[in-house]
Design a protein around this motif. Structure first.
Motif, mmCIF file in Angstrom:
data_model
loop_
_atom_site.group_PDB
_atom_site.id
_atom_site.type_symbol
_atom_site.label_atom_id
_atom_site.label_comp_id
_atom_site.label_asym_id
_atom_site.label_seq_id
_atom_site.Cartn_x
_atom_site.Cartn_y
_atom_site.Cartn_z
ATOM 1 N N HIS A 1 37.095 98.982 135.562
ATOM 2 C CA HIS A 1 36.248 99.098 134.801
ATOM 3 C C HIS A 1 35.299 100.344 135.491
ATOM 4 N N VAL A 2 35.041 99.340 136.328
ATOM 5 C CA VAL A 2 33.600 100.656 136.760
ATOM 6 C C VAL A 2 34.291 101.441 137.602
ATOM 7 N N LYS A 3 36.067 102.016 138.043
ATOM 8 C CA LYS A 3 36.372 103.703 137.933
ATOM 9 C C LYS A 3 36.258 104.270 136.473
ATOM 10 N N SER A 4 36.865 103.670 135.357
ATOM 11 C CA SER A 4 36.368 104.769 133.653
ATOM 12 C C SER A 4 34.682 104.825 133.364
ATOM 13 N N PHE A 5 34.038 104.280 134.046
ATOM 14 C CA PHE A 5 32.813 104.338 133.830
ATOM 15 C C PHE A 5 32.461 105.525 134.154
ATOM 16 N N ILE A 6 32.988 105.412 135.719
ATOM 17 C CA ILE A 6 32.463 106.500 136.788
ATOM 18 C C ILE A 6 32.872 108.063 135.989
ATOM 19 N N LYS A 7 34.052 107.875 135.462
ATOM 20 C CA LYS A 7 34.893 108.797 134.896
ATOM 21 C C LYS A 7 33.722 109.829 133.399
ATOM 22 N N LEU A 8 33.248 108.266 132.793
ATOM 23 C CA LEU A 8 32.438 108.701 131.923
ATOM 24 C C LEU A 8 31.175 109.495 132.091
ATOM 25 N N TYR A 9 30.612 109.188 133.479
ATOM 26 C CA TYR A 9 29.734 109.755 133.436
ATOM 27 C C TYR A 9 29.661 111.224 134.662
ATOM 28 N N THR A 10 30.777 110.908 134.752
ATOM 29 C CA THR A 10 30.419 112.383 136.094
ATOM 30 C C THR A 10 32.042 113.639 135.437
ATOM 31 N N LEU A 11 32.723 112.901 134.202
ATOM 32 C CA LEU A 11 33.407 114.160 133.836
ATOM 33 C C LEU A 11 33.126 114.264 132.421
ATOM 34 N N GLU A 12 33.187 112.856 131.432
ATOM 35 C CA GLU A 12 32.931 113.727 130.230
ATOM 36 C C GLU A 12 31.770 113.642 129.424
ATOM 37 N N ARG A 13 29.960 112.488 130.577
ATOM 38 C CA ARG A 13 28.981 113.126 129.637
ATOM 39 C C ARG A 13 28.048 113.313 130.461
ATOM 40 N N ARG A 14 28.483 115.043 131.469
ATOM 41 C CA ARG A 14 27.339 115.679 132.276
ATOM 42 C C ARG A 14 26.814 116.279 131.777
ATOM 43 N N GLU A 15 26.999 117.282 130.958
ATOM 44 C CA GLU A 15 25.648 117.511 130.388
ATOM 45 C C GLU A 15 24.651 116.186 129.933
ATOM 46 N N GLN A 16 24.572 115.410 129.290
ATOM 47 C CA GLN A 16 23.595 113.768 128.985
ATOM 48 C C GLN A 16 23.316 113.199 130.972
ATOM 49 N N VAL A 17 24.474 113.462 131.680
ATOM 50 C CA VAL A 17 24.064 112.457 133.083
ATOM 51 C C VAL A 17 23.149 113.858 133.562
ATOM 52 N N LEU B 1 34.394 85.713 128.525
ATOM 53 C CA LEU B 1 34.080 85.268 127.824
ATOM 54 C C LEU B 1 32.808 85.545 127.154
ATOM 55 N N LEU B 2 31.915 87.448 128.342
ATOM 56 C CA LEU B 2 30.756 87.353 127.647
ATOM 57 C C LEU B 2 30.795 88.161 126.722
ATOM 58 N N PRO B 3 30.383 89.078 125.738
ATOM 59 C CA PRO B 3 30.221 89.547 124.464
ATOM 60 C C PRO B 3 30.589 90.986 125.086
ATOM 61 N N ARG B 4 31.526 91.887 124.422
ATOM 62 C CA ARG B 4 32.193 93.684 123.981
ATOM 63 C C ARG B 4 31.393 94.128 125.086
ATOM 64 N N GLU B 5 30.121 94.487 124.460
ATOM 65 C CA GLU B 5 29.152 94.973 125.263
ATOM 66 C C GLU B 5 28.602 94.671 126.296
ATOM 67 N N THR B 6 28.291 93.109 126.719
ATOM 68 C CA THR B 6 27.864 93.099 128.124
ATOM 69 C C THR B 6 29.719 93.046 129.132
ATOM 70 N N ARG B 7 30.670 93.076 128.493
ATOM 71 C CA ARG B 7 31.694 93.740 130.098
ATOM 72 C C ARG B 7 31.425 95.165 130.043
ATOM 73 N N GLY B 8 31.076 95.980 129.925
ATOM 74 C CA GLY B 8 31.230 97.243 130.196
ATOM 75 C C GLY B 8 29.420 97.132 130.801
ATOM 76 N N TYR B 9 28.245 96.590 130.504
ATOM 77 C CA TYR B 9 27.369 96.701 130.548
ATOM 78 C C TYR B 9 27.117 96.452 132.677
ATOM 79 N N VAL B 10 27.757 95.532 133.300
ATOM 80 C CA VAL B 10 27.236 95.436 134.850
ATOM 81 C C VAL B 10 29.033 96.651 135.007
ATOM 82 N N PRO B 11 29.868 97.159 134.702
ATOM 83 C CA PRO B 11 30.571 98.165 135.560
ATOM 84 C C PRO B 11 29.968 99.620 135.050
ATOM 85 N N ALA B 12 28.461 99.644 134.407
ATOM 86 C CA ALA B 12 28.552 101.248 133.990
ATOM 87 C C ALA B 12 27.043 101.204 134.416
#
Length: 519
Positions: free
Chosen positions: A107-123, A252-263
């Motif tokens: 989960h953490v790895k997927s968000f690292i990829k999101l930040y460093t590869l897919e959303r470079r301009e935004q980051v 058991l947490l809402p879907r968005e929150t499951r991604g919140y800590v990994p993000a």
């Protein structure tokens, strides 16, 4: 339950209880938890977060204003796959000194990829903005004895956009809901929204985070509760039989929150190791050294901008808490934040600035704008500008319309009293454009107003095929991101790589882009 008994003894905890009751749950919280295994490519958590990130950073300072964020050229933009070797990422996370458990998993790895590869301009934009905002966050966190890593919360909450406004009604850098903001002392009325004040909202967020830690005693649960509300976290704890580890409560947490800590972990990683991924901060024109002057009479941003020769959008960005470009200092004083050297100039010319066009903005020295009415400044064109109109059609969004007419998204909202980026089909929007380009923009308005969704489909269908590729002709208002969204599974990074484009902003109308649709 003993924590809740204390809530009724201490006033501070009573405030927190009210915040718990009225803190809006995050998106998807009403759904039953899913138990499917998540993959890096198709995680619904990262899909929800990606849409949120795209929305938050699609603001005037990040996409339409070359005068505030200095554009950069991508060089060696695409990180080698070796940088995503698990052992490298684990080792790097282990070197970060943190009060938070920086867990590593898929989960953490997927968000690292999101930040460093897919959303470079935004980051890169956020890296530049962090020079302005992080010292402020760190000062307040340090004064309260909280971990400085909490400064990354606004990165995932608002993408460092003080004007961010979620569909749930949360506002500002720290995304306070209305009731929670009021409970933590933030003023919210027709003219002022201190949820958008970087300084006051940060102090309120620090208090809220301190209260949450007193309840949970675990920082991962604290930031999860900050995202979706303590009620959802408490419910997950009860349903788990009393477990208090975030990863054991994950499904058991809402879907968005499951991604919140990994993000959050991924944001911490990205800001520490952005150089290793060739991510370069985009310089901004926001001054690092600022000061405030206290305003004792109603004052309009236009008076400040025109008399001090400051772009009005810089004044707005430094003072985002004022909703209508008006400082409503009638019965009390309010602060105006300026660059340090400009604050001294303001003091030396204060009376002159107050008196400039005063009868225009404040007849009889009174606030005359009614809540819900068109904001000041829309009645007369700004200097050198002419008024044209655009009629909203199905599928239009505020950001794209601003791109078509080369105006700030914030200005378009301001001219038309648009809140939450909500516009209606058939609504007539006022737009101020350069006087010498009126005919050009009127033609764009005519073309876009008659550009139906069916014609968009035809454009895609007639784009031309070459084997497995499709050629798309760039139109006015198109961006790499908006083009990618037309093809399911295709990302802006795919288009940049396939067409050997280093600068996402360099595409031009009429240019043909090669696209490989996903099967």
């Amino acid at each position: 339950m003993k924590h809740f008994r204390f809530l009724f003894i201490d006033k501070r905890y009573f405030t927190l209880l009210l915040a718990i009751l009225f803190f809006s749950p995050c998106q998807g919280s009403s759904q039953e938890p899913e138990t499917d295994t998540l993959s890096i490519k198709s995680s619904p958590n990262i899909d929800v977060f990606t849409r949120s990130l795209d929305s938050l950073v699609n603001v005037w300072y990040a996409t339409t204003t070359p005068g505030l964020v200095v554009d950069t050229i991508y060089e060696n933009a695409f990180t080698h796959s070796k940088d995503f070797n698990d052992s490298i990422l684990i080792r790097r996370l282990g070197k970060i000194v943190s009060a938070f458990p920086l867990t590593y998993n898929n989960h953490v790895k997927s968000f690292i990829k999101l930040y460093t590869l897919e959303r470079r301009e935004q980051v890169e934009t956020m890296l530049g903005l962090s020079d302005y905002y992080f010292p402020l966050f760190e000062a307040e966190l340090d004064a309260a004895g909280l971990p400085l890593e909490l400064k990354y919360l606004p990165v995932i909450e608002s993408a460092l956009n003080p004007r961010a406004f979620s569909r749930a009604g949360a506002s500002g850098l720290w995304q306070f809901m209305y009731y929670t903001g009021k409970q933590y002392g933030l003023e919210i009325n027709s003219y002022v929204d201190e949820r958008r004040d970087p300084h006051k909202s940060t102090r309120a967020a620090v208090k809220f985070l301190s209260d949450l830690y007193d309840i949970y005693g675990d920082w991962q649960l604290v930031i999860a509760a900050y995202n979706c509300g303590p009620g959802n976290v408490n419910r997950a704890i009860r349903r788990s039989g009393g477990k208090r580890n975030f990863w054991e409560l994950f499904y058991l947490l809402p879907r968005e929150t499951r991604g919140y800590v990994p993000a959050f972990i991924a944001a911490t990683y990205t800001f520490h190791y952005h150089k290793e991924h060739n991510l370069k901060p985009r310089p901004t024109l926001l001054p690092v050294a600022t000061d405030t002057v206290m305003i004792s009479k109603p004052l309009h941003f236009s008076q400040v901008a025109e008399m001090m020769n400051i772009p009005i959008d810089i004044v707005r960005q430094l003072n985002p808490q004022y909703r209508r470009d008006i400082i409503p200092a009638q019965n009390q004083s309010y602060p105006l934040r300026l660059a340090f050297h400009q604050s001294t100039f303001f003091v030396s010319r204060e009376d002159t600035i107050y008196n400039y066009n005063r009868s225009k903005f404040f007849p009889n020295n009174q606030l005359v704008i009614k809540p819900g009415s068109t904001t000041a400044g829309s009645a007369a064109p700004p200097p050198g500008k002419a008024k044209i109109y655009y009629t909203v059609k199905s599928g239009d969004v505020v950001g794209l319309i601003a791109d078509w007419f080369d105006v700030y998204t914030s200005s378009l909202r301001y001219w038309n009293n648009i809140r939450r980026n909500i516009i209606r089909v058939g609504q007539k929007l006022v737009i101020y454009v350069d006087k010498d380009k009126v005919d050009y923009y009127k033609e764009i308005a005519r073309q876009k107003s008659g550009y139906s969704s069916s014609s968009a489909d035809n454009q895609l269908a007639d784009s031309g095929k070459d084997g497995d590729y499709i050629y798309y002709t760039v139109g006015h208002g198109d961006s790499v991101w908006s083009i990618a969204k037309k093809y399911p599974g295709v990302t802006d990074t795919d288009i940049l790589r396939l067409n050997n484009i280093k600068n996402a902003r360099s595409i031009k109308p009429g240019q043909k882009l090669k696209i490989k649709p996903k099967s």
